[in-house]
Design a protein around this motif. Structure first.
Motif, PDB file in Angstrom:
ATOM      1  N   VAL A  56       0.874  -1.172   0.000  1.00 18.43           N
ATOM      2  CA  VAL A  56       0.000   0.000   0.000  1.00 18.43           C
ATOM      3  C   VAL A  56       0.916   1.227   0.000  1.00 18.43           C
ATOM      4  O   VAL A  56       1.666   1.446   0.951  1.00 18.43           O
ATOM      5  N   VAL A  57       0.877   1.977  -1.088  1.00 16.17           N
ATOM      6  CA  VAL A  57       1.687   3.186  -1.214  1.00 16.17           C
ATOM      7  C   VAL A  57       0.773   4.374  -0.942  1.00 16.17           C
ATOM      8  O   VAL A  57      -0.167   4.626  -1.688  1.00 16.17           O
ATOM      9  N   LEU A  58       1.039   5.100   0.133  1.00 22.54           N
ATOM     10  CA  LEU A  58       0.203   6.226   0.546  1.00 22.54           C
ATOM     11  C   LEU A  58       0.791   7.519   0.015  1.00 22.54           C
ATOM     12  O   LEU A  58       1.935   7.861   0.326  1.00 22.54           O
ATOM     13  N   THR A  59       0.013   8.248  -0.787  1.00 20.99           N
ATOM     14  CA  THR A  59       0.533   9.478  -1.379  1.00 20.99           C
ATOM     15  C   THR A  59       0.621  10.607  -0.361  1.00 20.99           C
ATOM     16  O   THR A  59       1.431  11.521  -0.528  1.00 20.99           O
ATOM     17  N   HIS A  60      -0.212  10.569   0.688  1.00 22.68           N
ATOM     18  CA  HIS A  60      -0.140  11.582   1.746  1.00 22.68           C
ATOM     19  C   HIS A  60      -1.037  11.149   2.897  1.00 22.68           C
ATOM     20  O   HIS A  60      -1.724  10.125   2.816  1.00 22.68           O
ATOM     21  N   PHE A  61      -1.038  11.935   3.974  1.00 15.87           N
ATOM     22  CA  PHE A  61      -1.640  11.477   5.228  1.00 15.87           C
ATOM     23  C   PHE A  61      -3.135  11.756   5.366  1.00 15.87           C
ATOM     24  O   PHE A  61      -3.739  11.341   6.354  1.00 15.87           O
ATOM     25  N   HIS A  62      -3.769  12.453   4.445  1.00 17.59           N
ATOM     26  CA  HIS A  62      -5.166  12.835   4.637  1.00 17.59           C
ATOM     27  C   HIS A  62      -6.071  11.623   4.786  1.00 17.59           C
ATOM     28  O   HIS A  62      -5.838  10.572   4.186  1.00 17.59           O
ATOM     29  N   GLU A  63      -7.134  11.810   5.573  1.00 15.09           N
ATOM     30  CA  GLU A  63      -7.969  10.682   5.967  1.00 15.09           C
ATOM     31  C   GLU A  63      -8.692  10.009   4.813  1.00 15.09           C
ATOM     32  O   GLU A  63      -9.062   8.840   4.904  1.00 15.09           O
TER      33      GLU A  63
ATOM     34  N   THR B  96      -2.031  16.331  -5.905  1.00 17.19           N
ATOM     35  CA  THR B  96      -1.415  17.459  -6.599  1.00 17.19           C
ATOM     36  C   THR B  96      -2.232  17.856  -7.822  1.00 17.19           C
ATOM     37  O   THR B  96      -2.235  19.014  -8.236  1.00 17.19           O
ATOM     38  N   VAL B  97      -2.947  16.895  -8.393  1.00 14.14           N
ATOM     39  CA  VAL B  97      -3.773  17.127  -9.583  1.00 14.14           C
ATOM     40  C   VAL B  97      -5.180  16.619  -9.314  1.00 14.14           C
ATOM     41  O   VAL B  97      -5.370  15.565  -8.705  1.00 14.14           O
ATOM     42  N   ALA B  98      -6.170  17.369  -9.799  1.00 18.36           N
ATOM     43  CA  ALA B  98      -7.562  16.930  -9.784  1.00 18.36           C
ATOM     44  C   ALA B  98      -8.116  17.022 -11.199  1.00 18.36           C
ATOM     45  O   ALA B  98      -7.639  17.815 -12.017  1.00 18.36           O
ATOM     46  N   HIS B  99      -9.105  16.207 -11.494  1.00 18.17           N
ATOM     47  CA  HIS B  99      -9.767  16.215 -12.811  1.00 18.17           C
ATOM     48  C   HIS B  99     -11.261  16.040 -12.560  1.00 18.17           C
ATOM     49  O   HIS B  99     -11.766  14.931 -12.489  1.00 18.17           O
TER      50      HIS B  99
ATOM     51  N   THR C 214       0.651  18.440   0.978  1.00 23.44           N
ATOM     52  CA  THR C 214       1.238  18.223   2.304  1.00 23.44           C
ATOM     53  C   THR C 214       2.756  18.232   2.097  1.00 23.44           C
ATOM     54  O   THR C 214       3.238  18.177   0.965  1.00 23.44           O
ATOM     55  N   ASP C 215       3.496  18.278   3.188  1.00 20.59           N
ATOM     56  CA  ASP C 215       4.953  18.376   3.055  1.00 20.59           C
ATOM     57  C   ASP C 215       5.554  17.153   2.391  1.00 20.59           C
ATOM     58  O   ASP C 215       6.550  17.247   1.664  1.00 20.59           O
ATOM     59  N   GLY C 216       4.981  15.987   2.653  1.00 19.06           N
ATOM     60  CA  GLY C 216       5.553  14.753   2.124  1.00 19.06           C
ATOM     61  C   GLY C 216       4.699  14.084   1.075  1.00 19.06           C
ATOM     62  O   GLY C 216       4.804  12.862   0.873  1.00 19.06           O
TER      63      GLY C 216
ATOM     64  N   GLU D 132       5.680  12.166   5.841  1.00 18.20           N
ATOM     65  CA  GLU D 132       4.294  11.795   6.151  1.00 18.20           C
ATOM     66  C   GLU D 132       4.215  10.723   7.231  1.00 18.20           C
ATOM     67  O   GLU D 132       3.208  10.622   7.949  1.00 18.20           O
ATOM     68  N   ALA D 133       5.252   9.916   7.331  1.00 21.08           N
ATOM     69  CA  ALA D 133       5.196   8.739   8.192  1.00 21.08           C
ATOM     70  C   ALA D 133       4.823   9.041   9.642  1.00 21.08           C
ATOM     71  O   ALA D 133       3.987   8.335  10.231  1.00 21.08           O
TER      72      ALA D 133
END
Length: 213
Positions: free
Chosen positions: A41-48, A154-157, A135-137, A71-72
């Motif tokens: 599981v690769v987490l792009t950032h910490f948001h819920e 970083t990108v939305a569509h 986020t920072d990480g 982020e860790a």
């Protein structure tokens, strides 16, 4: 009839909200796999909405959880999550979304802390791209062999419009990260929110050209 067994899924780049485990498992099964087939599981950032289900998924079997070094500590619950700095428009949007709050993300272990330029062993070699700002990480993940780019937030569509992500810690940094992703030779971008983006490099480059310096 093709009698070959389907290839095993090896990685997820979003764990959804804390209540997503059952739905993610069902989606995996619809693809002809089992939840025990998930190995990373690769987490792009910490948001819920991106790491909320990670704690549950990490218990499905031999699963490695990966996230950027910055982020860790938040994902593990060792450090509080810093709040975003809203623009005026984002403040209104966030207030509207507040009527439907997301469940908090349970603390989850991070087995491997990532850095910019690291390679993850799936998809022929997945390259980690540090994309600070949301986020920072925050990270993106690029699969050069298949031309696929996972952008995180970083990108939305959304509604046919390609745009930089919202609710950022540093919008200026976010725009710089967006420009960096626009330079990547990607045929398809899987964004954090919205539909996958075909002809990704051309679409991102066109938007990047309109962003303030």
């Amino acid at each position: 009839m093709n009698s070959r067994a389907p290839a095993r899924p090896k990685c997820s780049s979003s764990a959804g909200v804390a209540t997503s485990g059952k739905d993610i498992a069902a989606a995996i099964e619809r693809l002809g796999h089992r939840r025990s087939d998930v190995k990373r599981v690769v987490l792009t950032h910490f948001h819920e909405d991106h790491c909320g289900g990670a704690a549950e998924i990490s218990g499905w079997g031999d699963v490695t959880v990966l996230a950027h070094r910055l982020e860790a500590p938040v994902i593990r619950g060792e450090k509080p999550a810093p709040p975003p700095l809203f623009t005026d428009e984002e403040r209104v949007l966030h207030r509207d979304l507040g009527a439907h709050p997301l469940p908090a993300a349970p603390a989850c272990r991070v087995d491997r802390e990532l850095e910019d330029g690291d390679t993850i062993d799936f998809g022929g070699g997945a390259r980690v791209i540090h994309t600070p700002g949301h986020t920072d990480g925050s990270i993106a993940v690029h699969l050069p062999r298949s031309g696929v780019l996972f952008t995180g937030d970083t990108v939305a569509h959304v509604n046919g419009q390609v745009m930089p992500g919202v609710f950022n810690l540093d919008r200026s940094e976010l725009l710089g990260s967006f420009r960096r992703l626009a330079e990547i030779d990607a045929r398809l971008a899987c964004v954090g929110h919205g539909q996958p983006l075909p002809d990704a490099r051309a679409a991102l480059t066109a938007v990047a050209a309109t962003l303030p310096a």
